[in-house]
Design a protein around this motif. Structure first.
Motif, PDB file in Angstrom:
ATOM      1  N   LEU A 105       0.834  -1.199   0.000  1.00 45.46           N
ATOM      2  CA  LEU A 105       0.000   0.000   0.000  1.00 45.46           C
ATOM      3  C   LEU A 105       0.872   1.253   0.000  1.00 45.46           C
ATOM      4  O   LEU A 105       2.042   1.202   0.360  1.00 45.46           O
ATOM      5  N   GLN A 106       0.255   2.361  -0.391  1.00 45.68           N
ATOM      6  CA  GLN A 106       1.015   3.597  -0.520  1.00 45.68           C
ATOM      7  C   GLN A 106       0.550   4.702   0.414  1.00 45.68           C
ATOM      8  O   GLN A 106       1.130   5.780   0.433  1.00 45.68           O
ATOM      9  N   GLN A 107      -0.515   4.469   1.184  1.00 44.89           N
ATOM     10  CA  GLN A 107      -1.032   5.503   2.067  1.00 44.89           C
ATOM     11  C   GLN A 107      -1.294   4.945   3.462  1.00 44.89           C
ATOM     12  O   GLN A 107      -1.776   3.822   3.613  1.00 44.89           O
ATOM     13  N   LEU A 108      -0.966   5.775   4.452  1.00 48.25           N
ATOM     14  CA  LEU A 108      -1.257   5.485   5.848  1.00 48.25           C
ATOM     15  C   LEU A 108      -2.164   6.601   6.352  1.00 48.25           C
ATOM     16  O   LEU A 108      -1.811   7.777   6.257  1.00 48.25           O
ATOM     17  N   ALA A 109      -3.331   6.244   6.841  1.00 50.18           N
ATOM     18  CA  ALA A 109      -4.303   7.226   7.316  1.00 50.18           C
ATOM     19  C   ALA A 109      -4.409   7.161   8.834  1.00 50.18           C
ATOM     20  O   ALA A 109      -3.981   6.194   9.472  1.00 50.18           O
ATOM     21  N   SER A 110      -5.019   8.176   9.396  1.00 53.36           N
ATOM     22  CA  SER A 110      -5.250   8.228  10.832  1.00 53.36           C
ATOM     23  C   SER A 110      -6.347   9.248  11.096  1.00 53.36           C
ATOM     24  O   SER A 110      -6.790   9.941  10.178  1.00 53.36           O
ATOM     25  N   ASN A 111      -6.778   9.356  12.338  1.00 42.60           N
ATOM     26  CA  ASN A 111      -7.717  10.393  12.721  1.00 42.60           C
ATOM     27  C   ASN A 111      -7.572  10.682  14.200  1.00 42.60           C
ATOM     28  O   ASN A 111      -6.856   9.970  14.917  1.00 42.60           O
ATOM     29  N   CYS A 112      -8.228  11.728  14.651  1.00 43.96           N
ATOM     30  CA  CYS A 112      -8.275  12.036  16.071  1.00 43.96           C
ATOM     31  C   CYS A 112      -9.506  12.893  16.324  1.00 43.96           C
ATOM     32  O   CYS A 112     -10.133  13.392  15.393  1.00 43.96           O
ATOM     33  N   GLU A 113      -9.831  13.056  17.573  1.00 37.49           N
ATOM     34  CA  GLU A 113     -10.974  13.881  17.954  1.00 37.49           C
ATOM     35  C   GLU A 113     -10.719  15.331  17.540  1.00 37.49           C
ATOM     36  O   GLU A 113      -9.585  15.816  17.595  1.00 37.49           O
ATOM     37  N   VAL A 118      -3.517  18.382  20.676  1.00 39.79           N
ATOM     38  CA  VAL A 118      -2.201  17.761  20.862  1.00 39.79           C
ATOM     39  C   VAL A 118      -2.001  16.674  19.811  1.00 39.79           C
ATOM     40  O   VAL A 118      -0.952  16.596  19.174  1.00 39.79           O
ATOM     41  N   SER A 119      -3.010  15.841  19.602  1.00 35.26           N
ATOM     42  CA  SER A 119      -2.916  14.788  18.595  1.00 35.26           C
ATOM     43  C   SER A 119      -2.829  15.375  17.190  1.00 35.26           C
ATOM     44  O   SER A 119      -2.091  14.870  16.341  1.00 35.26           O
ATOM     45  N   GLN A 120      -3.573  16.444  16.946  1.00 36.22           N
ATOM     46  CA  GLN A 120      -3.498  17.084  15.629  1.00 36.22           C
ATOM     47  C   GLN A 120      -2.083  17.593  15.356  1.00 36.22           C
ATOM     48  O   GLN A 120      -1.538  17.372  14.271  1.00 36.22           O
ATOM     49  N   ALA A 121      -1.480  18.250  16.329  1.00 37.65           N
ATOM     50  CA  ALA A 121      -0.111  18.752  16.162  1.00 37.65           C
ATOM     51  C   ALA A 121       0.869  17.605  15.972  1.00 37.65           C
ATOM     52  O   ALA A 121       1.794  17.685  15.153  1.00 37.65           O
ATOM     53  N   PHE A 122       0.668  16.513  16.707  1.00 34.16           N
ATOM     54  CA  PHE A 122       1.505  15.320  16.570  1.00 34.16           C
ATOM     55  C   PHE A 122       1.436  14.786  15.139  1.00 34.16           C
ATOM     56  O   PHE A 122       2.463  14.548  14.509  1.00 34.16           O
ATOM     57  N   HIS A 123       0.223  14.594  14.629  1.00 32.80           N
ATOM     58  CA  HIS A 123       0.056  14.076  13.271  1.00 32.80           C
ATOM     59  C   HIS A 123       0.728  14.985  12.243  1.00 32.80           C
ATOM     60  O   HIS A 123       1.441  14.523  11.352  1.00 32.80           O
ATOM     61  N   GLN A 124       0.502  16.279  12.367  1.00 34.45           N
ATOM     62  CA  GLN A 124       1.079  17.222  11.409  1.00 34.45           C
ATOM     63  C   GLN A 124       2.597  17.240  11.489  1.00 34.45           C
ATOM     64  O   GLN A 124       3.273  17.332  10.461  1.00 34.45           O
ATOM     65  N   SER A 125       3.153  17.094  12.682  1.00 33.18           N
ATOM     66  CA  SER A 125       4.611  17.107  12.833  1.00 33.18           C
ATOM     67  C   SER A 125       5.264  15.908  12.166  1.00 33.18           C
ATOM     68  O   SER A 125       6.442  15.956  11.814  1.00 33.18           O
ATOM     69  N   LEU A 126       4.498  14.839  11.983  1.00 32.82           N
ATOM     70  CA  LEU A 126       5.039  13.619  11.364  1.00 32.82           C
ATOM     71  C   LEU A 126       4.740  13.528   9.872  1.00 32.82           C
ATOM     72  O   LEU A 126       5.086  12.543   9.241  1.00 32.82           O
ATOM     73  N   GLY A 127       4.084  14.540   9.317  1.00 27.41           N
ATOM     74  CA  GLY A 127       3.851  14.560   7.877  1.00 27.41           C
ATOM     75  C   GLY A 127       2.457  14.176   7.433  1.00 27.41           C
ATOM     76  O   GLY A 127       2.187  14.143   6.229  1.00 27.41           O
ATOM     77  N   PHE A 128       1.563  13.874   8.377  1.00 28.46           N
ATOM     78  CA  PHE A 128       0.172  13.631   7.983  1.00 28.46           C
ATOM     79  C   PHE A 128      -0.419  14.949   7.509  1.00 28.46           C
ATOM     80  O   PHE A 128      -0.119  16.008   8.057  1.00 28.46           O
ATOM     81  N   GLN A 129      -1.293  14.871   6.505  1.00 27.55           N
ATOM     82  CA  GLN A 129      -1.978  16.051   6.001  1.00 27.55           C
ATOM     83  C   GLN A 129      -3.460  15.932   6.325  1.00 27.55           C
ATOM     84  O   GLN A 129      -4.070  14.893   6.068  1.00 27.55           O
ATOM     85  N   GLU A 130      -4.008  16.993   6.877  1.00 31.86           N
ATOM     86  CA  GLU A 130      -5.439  17.004   7.175  1.00 31.86           C
ATOM     87  C   GLU A 130      -6.214  16.969   5.860  1.00 31.86           C
ATOM     88  O   GLU A 130      -5.924  17.738   4.948  1.00 31.86           O
ATOM     89  N   VAL A 131      -7.211  16.062   5.784  1.00 33.31           N
ATOM     90  CA  VAL A 131      -7.988  15.940   4.543  1.00 33.31           C
ATOM     91  C   VAL A 131      -9.450  16.328   4.728  1.00 33.31           C
ATOM     92  O   VAL A 131     -10.134  16.601   3.747  1.00 33.31           O
ATOM     93  N   SER A 132      -9.952  16.352   5.971  1.00 35.95           N
ATOM     94  CA  SER A 132     -11.340  16.766   6.189  1.00 35.95           C
ATOM     95  C   SER A 132     -11.609  16.890   7.681  1.00 35.95           C
ATOM     96  O   SER A 132     -10.825  16.427   8.505  1.00 35.95           O
ATOM     97  N   ARG A 133     -12.737  17.500   7.990  1.00 40.66           N
ATOM     98  CA  ARG A 133     -13.241  17.581   9.369  1.00 40.66           C
ATOM     99  C   ARG A 133     -14.721  17.228   9.321  1.00 40.66           C
ATOM    100  O   ARG A 133     -15.425  17.617   8.406  1.00 40.66           O
ATOM    101  N   THR A 134     -15.173  16.501  10.322  1.00 40.52           N
ATOM    102  CA  THR A 134     -16.585  16.137  10.364  1.00 40.52           C
ATOM    103  C   THR A 134     -17.128  16.306  11.778  1.00 40.52           C
ATOM    104  O   THR A 134     -16.383  16.285  12.752  1.00 40.52           O
ATOM    105  N   VAL A 135     -18.428  16.471  11.853  1.00 41.77           N
ATOM    106  CA  VAL A 135     -19.142  16.468  13.114  1.00 41.77           C
ATOM    107  C   VAL A 135     -20.145  15.331  13.008  1.00 41.77           C
ATOM    108  O   VAL A 135     -20.862  15.219  12.017  1.00 41.77           O
ATOM    109  N   HIS A 136     -20.187  14.478  14.012  1.00 42.81           N
ATOM    110  CA  HIS A 136     -21.074  13.316  13.991  1.00 42.81           C
ATOM    111  C   HIS A 136     -22.290  13.595  14.869  1.00 42.81           C
ATOM    112  O   HIS A 136     -22.180  14.221  15.913  1.00 42.81           O
TER     113      HIS A 136
END
Length: 144
Positions: A105-113, A118-136
């Motif tokens: 595979l070529q993509q690794l995904a993740s999410n957080c609340e 803190v988790s958002q900053a962690f993901h961004q610091s490692l190269g994850f790119q935000e792709v969307s935001r949702t409210v459930h």
């Protein structure tokens, strides 16, 4: 320091760490692992001590931003407080990226609340790119 798959011999150490992330009972998690519900679990070891874990999956369902199925997914990651800020989480994500490639595979995904900055900053610091935001939303209909 080394990262190794969780086994029946090490599942209790994993379950104790995972319970902190998922606010669950460690025995329930241990039993779920033994039942095959967590097939891609890895522990970060320092000597004889498990000091972190990473949980991966292969999601067959739709993953926001991905056009591939399955998609490798980072389900959870945790490092004990005394071992943070030493690059362990980054090493585990590097491990996850290599694991993703090993799966073909070529993509690794993740999410957080949404509120977990803190988790958002962690993901961004490692190269994850935000792709969307949702409210459930959820509506109870039993009282109608």
């Amino acid at each position: 320091m080394t990262i190794r798959p969780v086994t029946e011999d090490t599942v209790s150490a994993w379950a104790q760490l995972a319970a902190r992330v998922w606010h669950s009972n460690s025995e329930t998690l241990r039993q779920a692992f033994l039942a095959g519900q967590f097939p891609y679990e890895f522990l970060y070891w320092q000597g004889e001590d498990a000091v972190g874990f990473i949980s991966l999956s292969l999601r067959q369902d739709y993953v926001e931003g991905s056009h591939n199925r399955p998609t490798a997914f980072l389900e959870g990651i945790y490092v004990l407080p005394n071992y943070r800020k030493q690059g362990l989480a980054s090493a585990m994500v590097d491990y996850a990226k290599a694991w993703t490639r090993q799966q073909g595979l070529q993509q690794l995904a993740s999410n957080c609340e949404l509120a977990n900055e803190v988790s958002q900053a962690f993901h961004q610091s490692l190269g994850f790119q935000e792709v969307s935001r949702t409210v459930h939303y959820l509506m109870d209909t039993a009282a109608d």
